[in-house]
Design a protein around this motif. Structure first.
Motif, PDB file in Angstrom:
ATOM      1  N   ALA A 111      30.635  52.254  39.016  1.00  0.00           N
ATOM      2  CA  ALA A 111      29.469  51.377  38.969  1.00  0.00           C
ATOM      3  C   ALA A 111      29.938  50.006  38.502  1.00  0.00           C
ATOM      4  CB  ALA A 111      28.421  51.941  38.015  1.00  0.00           C
ATOM      5  N   GLY A 112      29.092  49.022  38.671  1.00  0.00           N
ATOM      6  CA  GLY A 112      29.405  47.684  38.192  1.00  0.00           C
ATOM      7  C   GLY A 112      30.380  46.938  39.076  1.00  0.00           C
ATOM      8  N   LEU A 113      30.649  47.478  40.259  1.00  0.00           N
ATOM      9  CA  LEU A 113      31.621  46.836  41.131  1.00  0.00           C
ATOM     10  C   LEU A 113      31.071  45.530  41.706  1.00  0.00           C
ATOM     11  CD1 LEU A 113      32.974  49.904  43.109  1.00  0.00           C
ATOM     12  CD2 LEU A 113      34.175  48.580  41.382  1.00  0.00           C
ATOM     13  N   THR A 114      31.910  44.529  41.670  1.00  0.00           N
ATOM     14  CA  THR A 114      31.614  43.261  42.320  1.00  0.00           C
ATOM     15  C   THR A 114      32.564  43.147  43.501  1.00  0.00           C
ATOM     16  OG1 THR A 114      33.250  42.049  41.027  1.00  0.00           O
ATOM     17  CG2 THR A 114      31.016  42.223  40.085  1.00  0.00           C
ATOM     18  N   ASP A 115      32.407  42.132  44.298  1.00  0.00           N
ATOM     19  CA  ASP A 115      33.359  41.930  45.395  1.00  0.00           C
ATOM     20  C   ASP A 115      34.774  41.765  44.842  1.00  0.00           C
ATOM     21  OD1 ASP A 115      31.352  42.120  47.283  1.00  0.00           O
ATOM     22  OD2 ASP A 115      31.131  39.944  47.535  1.00  0.00           O
ATOM     23  N   VAL A 116      34.891  41.060  43.714  1.00  0.00           N
ATOM     24  CA  VAL A 116      36.210  40.834  43.104  1.00  0.00           C
ATOM     25  C   VAL A 116      36.839  42.153  42.671  1.00  0.00           C
ATOM     26  CG1 VAL A 116      37.413  39.806  41.126  1.00  0.00           C
ATOM     27  CG2 VAL A 116      35.717  38.465  42.388  1.00  0.00           C
ATOM     28  N   SER A 117      36.091  42.984  41.944  1.00  0.00           N
ATOM     29  CA  SER A 117      36.667  44.243  41.461  1.00  0.00           C
ATOM     30  C   SER A 117      36.884  45.232  42.602  1.00  0.00           C
ATOM     31  CB  SER A 117      35.813  44.854  40.355  1.00  0.00           C
ATOM     32  OG  SER A 117      34.495  45.092  40.779  1.00  0.00           O
ATOM     33  N   ARG A 118      36.015  45.265  43.578  1.00  0.00           N
ATOM     34  CA  ARG A 118      36.179  46.145  44.736  1.00  0.00           C
ATOM     35  C   ARG A 118      37.464  45.788  45.488  1.00  0.00           C
ATOM     36  NH1 ARG A 118      31.510  45.370  46.483  1.00  0.00           N
ATOM     37  NH2 ARG A 118      30.527  47.184  45.554  1.00  0.00           N
ATOM     38  N   GLU A 119      37.678  44.495  45.723  1.00  0.00           N
ATOM     39  CA  GLU A 119      38.896  44.052  46.403  1.00  0.00           C
ATOM     40  C   GLU A 119      40.127  44.303  45.534  1.00  0.00           C
ATOM     41  OE1 GLU A 119      38.178  39.956  47.418  1.00  0.00           O
ATOM     42  OE2 GLU A 119      36.494  40.493  48.737  1.00  0.00           O
ATOM     43  N   GLY A 120      39.990  44.113  44.210  1.00  0.00           N
ATOM     44  CA  GLY A 120      41.105  44.351  43.296  1.00  0.00           C
ATOM     45  C   GLY A 120      41.537  45.804  43.289  1.00  0.00           C
ATOM     46  N   ILE A 121      40.577  46.715  43.235  1.00  0.00           N
ATOM     47  CA  ILE A 121      40.901  48.143  43.247  1.00  0.00           C
ATOM     48  C   ILE A 121      41.559  48.520  44.571  1.00  0.00           C
ATOM     49  CG2 ILE A 121      39.897  50.460  43.311  1.00  0.00           C
ATOM     50  CD1 ILE A 121      37.903  49.431  41.164  1.00  0.00           C
ATOM     51  N   ALA A 122      41.039  48.016  45.668  1.00  0.00           N
ATOM     52  CA  ALA A 122      41.635  48.310  46.974  1.00  0.00           C
ATOM     53  C   ALA A 122      43.084  47.823  47.027  1.00  0.00           C
ATOM     54  CB  ALA A 122      40.803  47.673  48.089  1.00  0.00           C
ATOM     55  N   ALA A 123      43.344  46.637  46.500  1.00  0.00           N
ATOM     56  CA  ALA A 123      44.705  46.092  46.489  1.00  0.00           C
ATOM     57  C   ALA A 123      45.618  46.926  45.586  1.00  0.00           C
ATOM     58  CB  ALA A 123      44.688  44.630  46.044  1.00  0.00           C
ATOM     59  N   LEU A 124      45.092  47.393  44.438  1.00  0.00           N
ATOM     60  CA  LEU A 124      45.888  48.251  43.550  1.00  0.00           C
ATOM     61  C   LEU A 124      46.279  49.539  44.243  1.00  0.00           C
ATOM     62  CD1 LEU A 124      44.222  48.105  40.014  1.00  0.00           C
ATOM     63  CD2 LEU A 124      46.455  47.251  40.669  1.00  0.00           C
ATOM     64  N   VAL A 125      45.307  50.161  44.885  1.00  0.00           N
ATOM     65  CA  VAL A 125      45.574  51.425  45.571  1.00  0.00           C
ATOM     66  C   VAL A 125      46.625  51.218  46.663  1.00  0.00           C
ATOM     67  CG1 VAL A 125      44.544  53.190  47.074  1.00  0.00           C
ATOM     68  CG2 VAL A 125      43.342  52.441  45.004  1.00  0.00           C
ATOM     69  N   GLU A 126      46.481  50.156  47.424  1.00  0.00           N
ATOM     70  CA  GLU A 126      47.434  49.860  48.493  1.00  0.00           C
ATOM     71  C   GLU A 126      48.840  49.607  47.940  1.00  0.00           C
ATOM     72  OE1 GLU A 126      48.124  46.391  51.796  1.00  0.00           O
ATOM     73  OE2 GLU A 126      46.066  47.076  51.454  1.00  0.00           O
ATOM     74  N   ALA A 127      48.926  49.010  46.751  1.00  0.00           N
ATOM     75  CA  ALA A 127      50.223  48.695  46.140  1.00  0.00           C
ATOM     76  C   ALA A 127      50.906  49.917  45.542  1.00  0.00           C
ATOM     77  CB  ALA A 127      50.048  47.622  45.058  1.00  0.00           C
ATOM     78  N   GLY A 128      50.161  51.035  45.328  1.00  0.00           N
ATOM     79  CA  GLY A 128      50.758  52.245  44.771  1.00  0.00           C
ATOM     80  C   GLY A 128      50.273  52.600  43.379  1.00  0.00           C
ATOM     81  N   PHE A 129      49.085  52.151  43.021  1.00  0.00           N
ATOM     82  CA  PHE A 129      48.470  52.392  41.719  1.00  0.00           C
ATOM     83  C   PHE A 129      48.536  53.866  41.309  1.00  0.00           C
ATOM     84  CE2 PHE A 129      44.361  52.670  39.217  1.00  0.00           C
ATOM     85  CZ  PHE A 129      44.735  51.860  38.165  1.00  0.00           C
ATOM     86  N   GLY A 130      48.282  54.759  42.242  1.00  0.00           N
ATOM     87  CA  GLY A 130      48.265  56.190  41.948  1.00  0.00           C
ATOM     88  C   GLY A 130      49.601  56.741  41.481  1.00  0.00           C
ATOM     89  N   ASP A 131      50.694  56.040  41.755  1.00  0.00           N
ATOM     90  CA  ASP A 131      52.014  56.498  41.322  1.00  0.00           C
ATOM     91  C   ASP A 131      52.236  56.290  39.824  1.00  0.00           C
ATOM     92  OD1 ASP A 131      52.515  57.110  43.964  1.00  0.00           O
ATOM     93  OD2 ASP A 131      53.716  55.304  44.332  1.00  0.00           O
ATOM     94  N   GLY A 132      51.364  55.507  39.181  1.00  0.00           N
ATOM     95  CA  GLY A 132      51.548  55.176  37.770  1.00  0.00           C
ATOM     96  C   GLY A 132      50.806  56.066  36.797  1.00  0.00           C
TER      97      GLY A 132
END
Length: 166
Positions: free
Chosen positions: A28-49
């Motif tokens: 919840a509380g997602l803005t366009d900025v945070s939605r795009e940020g999370i998508a970029a993190l996931v694409e970069a390999g966030f889950g590996d950390g």
């Protein structure tokens, strides 16, 4: 045997090994900025950390084992339910406090927080009186997300061979 509420209770053994991986809960509380940020993190390999396992989810309790690897960029967020964390390996910085093995922190439901795993990462046991039902994302600064993505890209190779802290 049933208790006075009619809920069946019995002795139950649970183990971290073989526990299911935690599935992302609705945010919840997602803005366009945070939605795009999370998508970029996931694409970069966030889950590996991080490795998050649902060790136990029963009546009145939820126990999760979390391993955040070194440098893992956790965004500012909150949960509706109270959380009790105990460090079982490594270290973590909560604000100005450094918590090491055996230390812990109680975070009341609705309280925004973030933390930074220590140089060797951190293993945490998370106790709740109910399962996580959602996370409120509060990081809305594009600079945070850019830095977090850069951190993930830089740390991903290290994370692939990083041992668990004990």
């Amino acid at each position: 045997m049933d208790n006075s509420d009619g809920v069946r209770k019995q002795l139950e053994v649970f183990r971290r090994d073989g526990a299911p991986r935690h599935q992302a809960t609705p945010a919840a509380g997602l803005t366009d900025v945070s939605r795009e940020g999370i998508a970029a993190l996931v694409e970069a390999g966030f889950g590996d950390g991080a490795e998050t396992l649902n060790v136990f989810d029963g009546p009145g309790f939820s126990v999760t084992h979390v391993w955040f690897k070194s440098g893992f960029p956790l965004y500012r967020h909150s949960h509706a339910t109270d959380c009790l964390y105990q460090v079982v390996g490594g270290s973590v910085r909560f604000g100005t406090e450094v918590l090491e093995k055996g230390d812990g922190v109680f975070i009341p439901g609705g309280t925004p927080y973030t933390f930074e795993p220590g140089p060797e990462g951190v293993q945490i046991i998370e106790f709740r009186h109910e399962p996580i039902r959602g996370t409120v994302i509060m990081a809305n600064n594009p600079a945070f997300w850019e830095k977090a993505v850069a951190t993930v890209k830089d740390r991903r190779v290290v994370w692939s061979s990083e041992p668990r802290p004990f």
